[in-house]
Design a protein around this motif. Structure first.
Motif, short mmCIF file in Angstrom:
data_model
loop_
_atom_site.label_atom_id
_atom_site.label_comp_id
_atom_site.label_asym_id
_atom_site.label_seq_id
_atom_site.Cartn_x
_atom_site.Cartn_y
_atom_site.Cartn_z
N CYS A 1 11.36 4.26 -0.37
CA CYS A 1 10.63 2.99 -0.46
C CYS A 1 9.24 3.16 0.15
N GLN A 2 9.22 3.81 1.33
CA GLN A 2 7.93 3.97 2.00
C GLN A 2 6.98 4.81 1.16
N LYS A 3 7.55 5.85 0.54
CA LYS A 3 6.72 6.75 -0.25
C LYS A 3 6.07 5.98 -1.40
N ILE A 4 6.87 5.14 -2.05
CA ILE A 4 6.34 4.41 -3.21
C ILE A 4 5.37 3.33 -2.77
N ILE A 5 5.76 2.52 -1.77
CA ILE A 5 4.89 1.37 -1.50
C ILE A 5 3.72 1.67 -0.59
N SER A 6 3.73 2.86 0.05
CA SER A 6 2.59 3.10 0.94
C SER A 6 1.49 3.90 0.24
N THR A 7 1.63 4.08 -1.08
CA THR A 7 0.60 4.83 -1.78
C THR A 7 -0.68 4.00 -1.84
N LYS A 8 -1.62 4.39 -1.05
CA LYS A 8 -2.86 3.61 -0.96
C LYS A 8 -3.87 4.09 -2.00
N GLU A 9 -4.74 3.20 -2.35
CA GLU A 9 -5.79 3.55 -3.31
C GLU A 9 -6.67 4.63 -2.68
N LYS A 10 -6.85 5.73 -3.45
CA LYS A 10 -7.67 6.80 -2.88
C LYS A 10 -9.10 6.64 -3.40
N PRO A 11 -10.08 6.61 -2.51
CA PRO A 11 -11.44 6.59 -3.03
C PRO A 11 -11.69 7.92 -3.73
N ILE A 12 -12.21 7.90 -4.91
CA ILE A 12 -12.34 9.16 -5.64
C ILE A 12 -13.75 9.73 -5.49
N ASN A 13 -14.69 9.20 -6.23
CA ASN A 13 -16.06 9.72 -6.10
C ASN A 13 -16.95 8.63 -5.53
N ASN A 14 -17.81 9.05 -4.68
CA ASN A 14 -18.71 8.08 -4.08
C ASN A 14 -19.91 7.88 -5.01
N ILE A 15 -19.70 7.12 -6.07
CA ILE A 15 -20.79 6.94 -7.05
C ILE A 15 -21.70 5.83 -6.55
#
Ligand SMILES: Nc1ncnc2c1ncn2[C@@H]1O[C@H](COP(=O)(O)OP(=O)(O)OP(=O)(O)O)[C@@H](O)[C@H]1O
Length: 535
Positions: free
Chosen positions: A307-321
């Motif tokens: 559960c933790q693995k699935i729900i703690s997936t945070k948005e990853k900043p990808i490119n600093n455009i």
């Protein structure tokens, strides 16, 4: 408020709601747990009254106890409703978190999320939520009843307590074993679920390659394995329960024996022994149940981890455009861009686009065209160089001004109108206008808009689907159109139509294609060959 803050606020309010209900559950569970002493007191007192032939007080006793039972049952009813309510809140929260984490991180396998939504959450409900609620209740009942038992006879009461703890050794012995079998089943079920999803998605491929039987056998084997592991997981719990029950019987007999001894030496009446015996059962059984629920919770570690693995997936900043102020009418500039996954597959690509320009980037299959589109949309990491968008083009989210026309068009179950608007609101006149613009004139009327497209939209041809996607983009006034091989797989007529629509798009176009005929290619303002960048 940002998305992250909103999620944090929502999580806080869920925690508060659950905590509040848990407090109420503890209060009403406490009243319900009085059940553990009401019957023993009633029966003990009745026995003593009857043996003394005090029948009138016996009737008063019965009325008082009836009222007590009404109180206990009412409290039990509220306790049950609160338990159901907590389940509802947690289920809803976990499911929506799972979907949200996929939104933030679509690289997660969708089958994992589906398995989580369909299976893991149910297990979470049974093994964790229910166990916690029952554990609170059992502890309350054991403590309340124990006080009562000690009050009747402290020595005997304490003996019951000590003997009641004999079965407590079981969870320590079985803990690792149970945890392992739950983990084994979880993995096996995930494999089964993944292959079943693939079977449905790829059904026609499997059928046309005459591999149905092979796939069926494979699914059967996976199902067998999963069911065996499920059986084993339950069987392991039963083994643990069996040992608990044996130890429980031993503790009951020992304590009863001691009770008989106390009656024989005149320290206890028969009625008090009866009360004690009945109440003692309400001390030891909740202790045993607490042990079993603790067992359940201890064996659920893999479940909590998943559960933790699935729900703690945070948005990853990808490119600093960063948006850029260009001096001329440039809207997009890529300098020395390297594109790829672990390693770059396209190196040092540089080009710029001015407003309204139509650029063709062409390259062979597998060279990295989709990779470039995804990176330009900030869905993949840029491995080197820079991507700059003009202030007019760059927005947050990036999709506000940039649209994609791809080879596949996703059509959702619902009407044509829904498929164009995707839940947003647009004036009917604009919708009809874009349908005319993309050449879907036959659908440009209100009747057709309400026509159901059905599963997979078999009613639309490949060319029509592509035009529908273009209509979606035109409706939203995109300023930059990224085309990911939208011309592939179209017949001659549709190819020409879609090509003209791309070329006449009222904005900038970067068309990334595999195979564009020379007569068409020369109509673009600029052509970039990808081969030279794919060293
Ligand atoms: N998620 C991924 N991880 C690692 N490599 C990947 C991933 N997705 C694609 N690739 C690889 O990157 C390369 C480029 O893939 P991409 O889909 O961008 O090519 P393409 O030019 O669009 O192909 P096509 O013309 O066949 O659609 C391919 O070799 C592909 O196998």
């Amino acid at each position: 408020m940002t998305n992250k803050q909103e999620i944090q606020r929502e999580n806080k309010s869920i925690k508060k709601m659950v905590a509040f209900r848990l407090i109420l559950i503890a209060i009403f569970g406490g009243i319900t747990a009085l059940d553990g002493i009401i019957s023993p007191i009633l029966i003990g007192k009745l026995m003593d009254n009857i043996s003394k032939k005090e029948f009138s007080t016996s009737f008063i006793l019965l009325v008082v106890f009836l009222l007590c039972f009404v109180l206990v049952n009412t409290s039990f009813w509220i306790w049950r409703l609160l338990s159901l309510n907590i389940r509802k809140i947690i289920n809803k929260w976990l499911r929506s978190q799972a979907v949200a984490s996929y939104n933030n991180h679509p690289q997660l396998q969708s089958s994992k999320i589906l398995n989580f939504i369909n299976v893991t959450i149910k297990q979470f409900e049974n093994q964790i939520i229910d166990s916690v609620i029952m554990l609170i209740y059992c502890i309350e009942q054991a403590v309340i009843t124990l006080f009562f038992v000690i009050k009747i006879n402290p020595i005997l009461g304490l003996t019951y307590l000590i003997l009641g703890f004999i079965p407590a050794v079981v969870p320590f012995v079985f803990k690792k074993w149970l945890s392992k079998s739950t983990d084994r089943w979880n993995k096996s079920y995930q494999r089964y679920s993944l292959h079943t999803t693939e079977y449905f998605n790829g059904f026609y491929t499997i059928k046309r390659f005459e591999s149905l039987l092979i796939f069926k056998d494979k699914l059967n084997n996976l199902l067998n394995d999963s069911e065996n592991k499920y059986y084993q997981m339950d069987a392991d719990k039963e083994h643990s329960r069996f040992v608990s029950n044996l130890l429980y019987s031993l503790s009951t007999i020992l304590s009863l024996g001691l009770g008989v001894y106390f009656v024989s030496i005149g320290q206890l009446t028969a009625g008090a022994l009866m009360s004690l015996y009945l109440a003692a059962d309400r001390v030891t059984s909740p202790i045993i149940s607490s042990i079993q629920f603790t067992n359940q919770l201890l064996s659920s570690r893999p479940l909590i981890d998943s559960c933790q693995k699935i729900i703690s997936t945070k948005e990853k900043p990808i490119n600093n455009i960063e948006p850029q102020k260009f001096r001329d009418d440039t809207v997009l500039k890529i300098d020395d861009g390297s594109f790829g996954y672990d390693k770059a597959i396209i190196h040092n690509l540089s080009f710029s686009a001015s407003s309204g320009e139509k650029i063709l980037i062409s390259g062979r299959s597998g060279i990295g065209k989709t990779t470039i589109v995804k990176t330009m949309l900030n869905e993949l990491k840029l491995l080197g160089g820079t991507i700059k968008y003009s202030k007019e083009l760059y927005a947050k989210p990036i999709y506000d001004n940039i649209g994609v026309l791809a080879q596949e068009t996703t059509i959702f179950t619902g009407t044509l109108l829904f498929n164009l608007c995707l839940g947003q609101n647009y004036p009917t006149t604009s919708i009809l206008q874009v349908l005319h613009e993309v050449g879907l004139t036959k659908f440009a009327n209100e009747n057709a808009l309400n026509m159901s497209l059905g599963e997979g939209a078999n009613a639309l041809s490949g060319g029509e689907k592509r035009k529908l996607e273009l209509a979606r983009l035109l409706l939203r006034n995109k300023k930059l159109l990224l085309v990911d091989e939208a011309l592939s797989g179209l017949d001659k007529e549709s190819y020409g139509q879609v090509f003209n629509l791309i070329l006449n798009f009222p904005g900038t176009v970067i068309d990334i294609e595999h195979n564009v005929q020379p007569a068409f290619a020369k109509k673009y303002d600029k052509v970039i060959e990808l081969d030279q960048y794919a060293l």
